[in-house]
Design an enzyme around this catalytic site. Structure first.
Site, PDB file in Angstrom:
ATOM      1  N   GLU A 321      54.039  24.898   9.366  1.00 37.17           N
ATOM      2  CA  GLU A 321      54.478  24.160   8.180  1.00 37.17           C
ATOM      3  C   GLU A 321      53.343  24.053   7.161  1.00 37.17           C
ATOM      4  O   GLU A 321      53.164  23.021   6.516  1.00 37.17           O
ATOM      5  CB  GLU A 321      54.985  22.766   8.550  1.00 37.17           C
ATOM      6  CG  GLU A 321      56.230  22.791   9.406  1.00 37.17           C
ATOM      7  CD  GLU A 321      56.826  21.413   9.594  1.00 37.17           C
ATOM      8  OE1 GLU A 321      58.002  21.231   9.241  1.00 37.17           O
ATOM      9  OE2 GLU A 321      56.110  20.513  10.090  1.00 37.17           O
ATOM     10  N   CYS A 405      62.500  14.239   6.694  1.00 36.80           N
ATOM     11  CA  CYS A 405      61.402  13.588   5.982  1.00 36.80           C
ATOM     12  C   CYS A 405      61.484  13.829   4.481  1.00 36.80           C
ATOM     13  O   CYS A 405      61.055  12.993   3.681  1.00 36.80           O
ATOM     14  CB  CYS A 405      60.062  14.090   6.517  1.00 36.80           C
ATOM     15  SG  CYS A 405      59.915  15.888   6.580  1.00 36.80           S
TER      16      CYS A 405
END
Length: 639
Positions: A321, A405
């Site tokens: 990520e 998120c």
């Protein structure tokens, strides 16, 4: 622990977001959508997906809704962070628009947290309900302080919005527990959470309480990161594990591979990096630690000069990520997490409060109009986690995500956006962003009313009204965007020579009620080319007008945009389309496309495709994937 003895930097102070009212134009629509649609539907999703169930501290734990992964981590480990961010976003809307029903939803969550909090102040729903014996045993993987940090940011925002102290007191007790547990003093753990976030929250708490312990703890966490011997090695051994048995292999994933002041390249998980650098800027601002600011400055240049997508997206790789190597910016597989772009806005905004430099606010603006805003749909309830720059029609927005998120992160950014427009010192007012709004700033003991009339970003003409309650002399600093090659400035109708220092023009005079500043930015269509090291974009061109990056979608063009070839000198027209997703400027012009003639179903042949004349339409990148499925492309081939 003690903070550095340097004097506090003479930083700017953001204007309260609730004192900025978007009045028509681009941001009014987005802020209204977030308030009326995004915040309510996010609470609904949190409930439907079982996120709020974790607050039932008095009940036996329900089956996991997010299973344990091979890494040993479940997304459910940090569910607290998701409703913490939701409370923060909701609180920002409440401050300007009171809503008893919304307050009641927050109060219900707060009461459940208060009832579940342990006597020593510890507060984390996963460990209290599921693994109480394991708390503080795995900071490397399990996000304990990350989750507490987001709850703390929510508590600060809710207190500032409503004046209610209940949530703030709950989280202050949690912070007291962390202070008792972590630090350099004998008997304490010299640890820090691998997912940075608590540091940002502690600074926000310090600015409310004035409690030096809160600043000292944030400073400790920043300074301790990357020190040797590695805390995560010691922690793993205490768990009976081999430190080498780590899925990400080394601690650069968490920016813990070396002390923060020694870091020169942005590495690891993109969101974590942006949160860390935001915290470093905060600590520098509060303590006067110029070595921290210098490190941030160096890392900002590395990111924006070698690792940033043209849209402001960052972090190309799914595997971590985050970052891989410099100039690695693939388009189809771009990760470019929405959270990372949002956090870059956090960081750039903080840097500009320490040093007024347009290179920071230029990138805040870039992500606001492109790489962050692309993460939320025009209807306000569908999202992207990843923000690719090329699609073959298989990228569609989702209603909720396995790891959600990003929805709450983009919501809290837009809900607090007013604070990014103006910042002040007692004798200065800085204008960072442009968009139709009215605002109220305080310079020293003088209230100054402001108004912007503009169609920005579709038009570069801005009328800025300035009305101090009493005549006051101060410096007005106006950002001149880095993309702007020609600007004009006048005060009360009189031309003013434009002198720009670090991206800002300054007018210092005695201001009186009714004064008017006009500033205009030329907005031709730009053709952008990538550094040759970015091999993915060799022979390609991107289109940008003002702060807005454009893309081609199949739905507008009738063919996959990957077939298009744009001639280097081709004329490009602009037009405002009021029917395009709330209205936007589109680009159009002549081009050629690769034709099918003569292929006869062959996969290869010894002659290139014939090029057929065609026309193209490009739309703002942030609006893509709001209509029917199809291909999309930012970087166009040149003929």
């Amino acid at each position: 622990m003690s903070a550095p003895s340097n004097p506090r930097l003479d930083r700017y102070t953001p204007v309260d977001h609730a004192k900025v009212d978007f009045t028509g134009g681009f941001w009014e629509s987005w802020s209204e959508t977030v308030r009326k649609v995004t915040v309510p539907t996010q609470h609904q999703r949190l409930d439907e997906e079982g996120f709020l169930e974790v607050l039932n501290f008095h009940l036996p734990p329900a089956p996991l809704v997010r299973p344990i992964q091979p890494s040993g981590l479940s997304m459910q480990h940090f569910f607290d962070s998701d409703f913490g961010k939701w409370i923060e976003a909701a609180s920002y809307t409440l401050k300007a628009h009171p809503n008893p029903e919304l307050e009641a939803k927050i109060d219900e969550i707060v009461e459940q947290l208060a009832k579940g909090q342990l006597a020593d102040g510890y507060l984390n729903s996963w460990f209290i309900r599921r693994e109480p014996e394991k708390r503080w045993t795995n900071l490397r993987d399990l996000h304990e302080m990350y989750s507490m940090g987001h709850l703390l940011e929510g508590a600060v925002a809710y207190f500032e919005a409503t004046g209610k102290r209940r949530f703030l007191e709950v989280m202050s007790r949690a912070v007291d527990h962390i202070i008792d547990t972590f630090g350099a003093e004998p008997g304490k753990l010299r640890g820090y959470d691998a997912h940075e976030e608590i540091e940002i929250a502690l600074i926000k708490l310090h600015r409310i309480t004035g409690d030096q312990r809160h600043l000292d703890l944030a400073t400790f966490f920043v300074n301790e990161r990357g020190q040797q011997p590695a805390y995560y090695d010691e922690e793993a051994r205490r768990r009976g594990k081999d430190p080498r048995d780590y899925i990400f292999k080394d601690y650069s994933y968490s920016q813990a591979h070396m002390p923060v002041r020694e870091q020169t390249q942005v590495v690891g998980h993109a969101v974590r990096a942006m949160y860390l650098f935001s915290a470093m800027a905060d600590v520098a601002a509060e303590t006067g630690d110029l070595s921290l600011f210098a490190a941030c400055d160096r890392l900002f240049d590395n990111l924006t000069g070698r690792q940033l997508y043209v849209t402001g997206g960052l972090g190309p790789a799914h595997a971590n990520e985050g970052f891989t190597r410099e100039y690695d910016l693939p388009n189809v597989t771009a990760y470019a997490e929405t959270c990372a772009a949002v956090a870059l806005a956090f960081w750039g905004h903080r840097m500009a409060q320490i040093e007024l430099d347009g290179r920071f606010t230029d990138h805040v603006e870039l992500v606001l109009f492109n790489g962050a805003l692309s993460g939320i749909s025009r209807d306000g309830e569908h999202y992207f986690y990843e923000n690719v720059l090329e699609s073959h029609g298989d990228n569609r927005r989702w209603k909720w995500h396995y790891c959600p998120c990003c929805p709450t992160n983009i919501a809290r950014l837009i809900a607090s956006l007013g604070s990014y427009f103006y910042t002040t010192k007692p004798d200065e007012l800085a204008v960072h962003l442009y968009g139709a709004n009215t605002a109220e700033a305080v310079l020293g003991d003088t209230v100054v009313k402001l108004s912007q009339e503009t169609r920005y970003p579709w038009d570069g003409d801005i009328r800025l009204g300035i009305s101090p309650a009493t005549p006051k002399r101060f410096a007005l600093r106006l950002r001149v965007p880095g993309w702007c090659g020609e600007a004009k400035l006048s005060v009360n109708g009189a031309f003013v020579p434009l002198e720009v220092t670090k991206g800002y023009a300054t007018i210092e005079r005695e201001w009186r009620a009714g004064d008017e500043v006009r500033i205009g930015f030329a907005m031709p269509v730009e053709r952008l080319y990538a550094n040759p090291e970015v091999t993915e974009d060799a022979g390609r061109v991107a289109l940008k007008r003002g702060p807005v990056v454009y893309c081609l979608e199949e739905v507008d063009n009738g063919f996959v945009p990957q077939r298009l070839r744009l001639a280097p000198g081709a004329a490009i027209e602009t037009a405002f389309d009021p029917d395009l997703l709330g209205g936007a400027v589109t680009l159009s012009g002549g081009a050629v496309k690769a034709g099918d003639a003569g292929w006869g179903g062959a996969l290869y042949r010894n002659a290139p495709s014939t090029l057929e004349p065609t026309r193209f339409t490009a739309i703002p990148y942030h609006l893509w994937a709001n209509r029917q499925a199809g291909g999309m492309l930012v970087w166009l081939l040149e003929a």
